[in-house]
Design an enzyme around this catalytic site. Structure first.
Site, short mmCIF file in Angstrom:
data_model
loop_
_atom_site.label_atom_id
_atom_site.label_comp_id
_atom_site.label_asym_id
_atom_site.label_seq_id
_atom_site.Cartn_x
_atom_site.Cartn_y
_atom_site.Cartn_z
N ASP A 1 -30.74 1.28 61.57
CA ASP A 1 -31.84 1.18 62.53
C ASP A 1 -31.92 2.51 63.27
O ASP A 1 -31.09 3.42 63.08
CB ASP A 1 -31.65 -0.02 63.47
CG ASP A 1 -32.99 -0.46 64.09
OD1 ASP A 1 -33.95 0.32 64.05
OD2 ASP A 1 -33.06 -1.58 64.62
C1 NOJ Z 1 -36.09 -0.17 66.02
C2 NOJ Z 1 -36.22 -1.60 65.63
O1 NOJ Z 1 -35.04 -2.31 65.96
C3 NOJ Z 1 -36.51 -1.80 64.15
O2 NOJ Z 1 -36.80 -3.16 63.94
C4 NOJ Z 1 -37.62 -0.91 63.69
O3 NOJ Z 1 -37.86 -1.13 62.33
C5 NOJ Z 1 -37.23 0.53 63.95
N1 NOJ Z 1 -37.03 0.71 65.37
C6 NOJ Z 1 -38.27 1.52 63.45
O4 NOJ Z 1 -39.40 1.47 64.23
#
Ligand code: NOJ
Length: 755
Positions: free
Chosen positions: A282
């Site tokens: 993430d």
């Molecule tokens: C953080 C989020 O937790 C995740 O779900 C997302 O895909 C990413 N950012 C990218 O935007």
């Protein structure tokens, strides 16, 4: 006494690792031969140049230079044929090996045609519809050049304080697994080289929804049996459905953050589940292991690679430290090659080596995005997501010529219709409720007043307005706003009050410790009820709310989540009865925050309360009941369904056999309608404590008024299994109880036994 472990599916296969098991792709192997170690490390780097929604403190810098230097494997937050072509050109024209980039995005509930939030879509219990929304989302996103989706989010969530409950399917692993599968199918289709399909990503592995206290990004600690039985199934379902990538979660699992957890990313994911796609972190979650207390950037980056992480999102820890770790013997070149191989294989699956511009077609956006047909599906999906919580004196549906006072801060509002995680949607294209009601029932005499602010608290407004003006505090005083609404209410036949949460009161980093409708709106609701006019609350939220006070008032309540781009039209369709609501809650609604976590598949205690009256030395509260305010699976209809006694195809079910449960339902009311028939199973005695009941089947059926239908649901051998304390997936002999009915409180029962 029953004997245990008669029928064991061996969970751990110890044979070939996926690396050996998967057939290698000659093209990719040839390419790997030609690559330097720096070029391989470059492929593991995922950047976002900003401009989209940044979901962390960092946005990537010097992206163009890095692409040209072969230091980037993919981008996200870039959209549109022109921009994507420009970025792809840097990779194709300016790098030695011309390896195309992959383009990602968070297309969570629609791309430009925004569907209801996922928790709302789940309430439809309609897998074909959910798959269709994912198919449309993929068609629109790919028209804009995107070929990799960061969806589905399948985290089980039993704590509505956690704002991201909005993004998933709710509390139940069985339903969550079915939805995971439908979404993967919708995004990926049957052929990933088709320019309307995209790689799907199941996220966030793992257990992110169990963050302590419902506070986002917080620690998770959970037993293995709970993980395997209750939290892991939807991720596994996505993998079984062929999902191409997996995103790790921010939290720790058994004390090790997911992005550096070898047990999770290699032993479980690859060796037990056989996953052979690629794993992405993430947003800066590799770097965040420094704050978790696992070492400096070099150490945590090596930890992540060694654990089985392939691609590093935004943090550039891989890019900046892996070479050094290689020289110091902290990682091996084989591991770097393996991570790179998986990313190249994904690009190969998309057909990007054949044609890096496959997803770039300037003619597609106008044709494929926000078409009338897509908006029609958004409208239909929204109506299917609504849950009728209460219909006081059958006030709903309203007459088409009714004199309506439409009030509330969400009644004529475009900024809060799309819901959280709709970064690609345009709020200004959404249909406000006022407009929808006017269009659908031109004969209705509708007057409008705002009545209240979403919240009167400027501090909350500041926190919630990060992506635009969601809570807009009026220049008029709260008293003045209320008086305007009351004046209209007094002159009307019925009041429709559109109330609830602003879009960004749920979603990422939007945890709440208090789940009521904000006080500014509660005051308005009380005053409206005091006028004596019939009141319909159209309630918007990204999570279960605590609405005990409102439920006790003489009002009707229609829960509409954040309904998406067609909000107003869909609400009008249901309010005027063009569609009879059939949505069912997929997360229990607590009486109070103190009951959380609360879900239908809780276990019995050794001292179960036998009534709702307080019993000393039994498991209950001094100040609240044990039962939720609204149970899982709950939702009313404008019509009534009567269930017959269920029957069962056999009373003794041999190991490996299926069994059918059949019930007859009659639509005895005055409207055609749909019903979600739900089946819950209780394994009466087993080697680990069983839940009181668990969802194990459902069917959505349509019945014309007066019509009777027989509905059969099959329990498969796997439905009787669970993970025992050795984490073997088994069914154990003994008695089972099956409950079938309209929600998780169903009382109609049949029994069978497994000899
Ligand atoms: C953080 C989020 O937790 C995740 O779900 C997302 O895909 C990413 N950012 C990218 O935007």
């Amino acid at each position: 006494m029953r004997k245990f472990n008669l029928f064991v599916t061996v969970l751990f296969f110890t044979g070939l690792s996926s690396l050996q098991a998967q057939e290698k792709i000659p093209f990719v192997e040839d390419l790997l031969q030609k690559m330097t170690v720096e070029e391989k490390i470059g492929q593991l780097n995922l950047l976002t140049p900003g401009g989209g929604v940044a979901t962390g403190a960092v946005v990537s810098e010097n992206v163009e230079t890095k692409i040209k230097a072969g230091q980037v494997g993919g981008l996200f937050g870039v959209a549109g044929p022109e921009k994507i072509k420009m970025a792809q050109d840097f990779a194709i024209n300016d790098t030695r090996l011309k390896i195309p980039l992959v383009f990602g995005s968070d297309v969570i509930h629609g791309y430009k045609t925004t569907f209801p939030i996922p928790l709302g879509l789940a309430a439809s219990w309609d897998m074909a519809l959910i798959e269709k929304t994912a198919r449309i989302a993929a068609t629109e996103a790919t028209a804009d050049g995107i070929n990799w989706n960061f969806s589905p989010m399948v985290d089980i969530a039993r704590d509505p304080r956690w704002g991201r409950i909005a993004e998933g399917a709710g509390e139940d692993p069985y339903l969550g697994s079915a939805i995971a599968k439908a979404m993967v199918k919708g995004y990926q289709g049957n052929n990933l080289t088709d320019a309307t399909t995209m790689l799907a990503t199941v996220k966030h592995l793992a257990l992110y929804g169990a963050s302590e206290g419902g506070r986002d990004y917080n620690s998770v600690d959970m037993s293995r049996v709970k993980m395997f039985n209750e939290y892991l199934p939807p991720y596994k379902a996505a993998i079984d459905a062929g999902v191409s990538s997996v995103m790790t979660s921010f939290n720790d699992v058994d004390g090790i953050p997911a992005s550096g957890n070898k047990w999770l990313l290699t032993d479980l994911l690859r060796e037990q589940w056989g996953f052979n796609g690629f794993v992405v972190s993430d947003y800066t979650s590799v770097n965040e292991m420094i704050a978790h207390g696992l070492g400096d950037l070099q150490a945590v980056s090596a930890l992540a690679l060694n654990a089985g992480l392939d691609m590093d999102m935004v943090g550039e820890g891989f890019l900046t430290t892996l070479k050094k770790s290689l020289e110091e013997g902290k990682v091996s070149e084989e591991q770097i090659t393996q991570a790179c191989r998986r990313i190249l294989e994904a690009k190969h699956k998309l057909g990007l080596f054949e044609d890096p511009y496959r997803y770039i077609d300037a003619k597609r956006p106008a044709k494929d995005i926000l078409s009338d047909e897509n908006r029609k599906v958004a409208r239909e999906a929204a109506t299917r997501s609504f849950v009728l919580i209460k219909n006081h004196k059958n006030v709903l549906p309203l007459k088409r010529n009714a004199k309506i006072a439409l009030v509330g801060p969400l009644a004529n509002n475009k900024n809060n219709m799309l819901g959280t995680w709709a970064p690609t949607g345009d709020p200004q294209l959404s249909v406000p409720i006022l407009e929808g009601l006017q269009k659908v029932a031109p004969a209705a005499r509708i007057t409008y007043a705002k009545g209240a602010n979403i919240s009167d608290d400027p501090e909350l407004a500041k926190k919630v307005n990060v992506f635009g003006p969601r809570i807009d505090i009026d220049e008029r005083s709260p008293e003045k706003l209320l008086q305007e609404a009351l004046d209209l209410a007094n002159k009307s036949e019925v009041v429709v009050a559109v109330v609830g949460e602003a879009t960004e009161m749920s979603g990422e980093a939007a945890s709440r410790t208090e789940l009521s409708i904000p006080e500014s709106q509660k005051k308005m609701i009380r005053a409206l009820v005091a006028t004596g006019k019939p009141v319909v609350l159209v309630l918007m939220s990204g999570r279960p709310l605590t609405i005990a006070e409102e439920l006790a008032l003489p009002v009707s309540i229609l829960q509409v989540w954040h309904p998406g781009v067609e909000a107003g039209n869909a609400v009008a369709d249901v309010v005027f009865g063009d569609y009879n609501p059939a949505g069912k809650l997929t997360a229990s609604w607590p009486v109070s925050v103190g009951q959380i976590p609360i879900y239908h598949s809780m276990k019995n205690t050794g001292r179960p309360a036998t009534s709702e009256a307080f019993q000393k030395f039994q498991s209950n509260y001094l100040d609240a009941p044990n039962a939720p305010l609204l149970p899982f699976g709950y939702g009313l209809s404008y019509t009534k369904f009567e269930y017959s006694e269920p029957s069962i195809s056999k009373k003794e079910v041999a190991q490996g056999e299926s069994v059918d449960i059949t019930v007859t339902i009659k639509n005895t009311g005055n409207y055609d309608g749909e019903e979600v028939v739900q089946l819950y199973l209780r394994d009466v005695v087993r080697s680990i404590t069983p839940p009181m009941r668990e969802l194990k089947g459902f069917k959505k059926v349509f019945l014309k008024k007066g019509e009777t239908k027989s509905v059969s649901i099959t329990l498969s051998p796997d439905d009787l299994k669970f993970y025992n304390s050795q984490l073997e997936f088994v069914s154990e002999p003994g008695a089972f109880e099956v409950y079938i009915g309209t929600d998780s409180n169903a009382t109609q029962k049949v029994t069978f036994s497994l000899p």
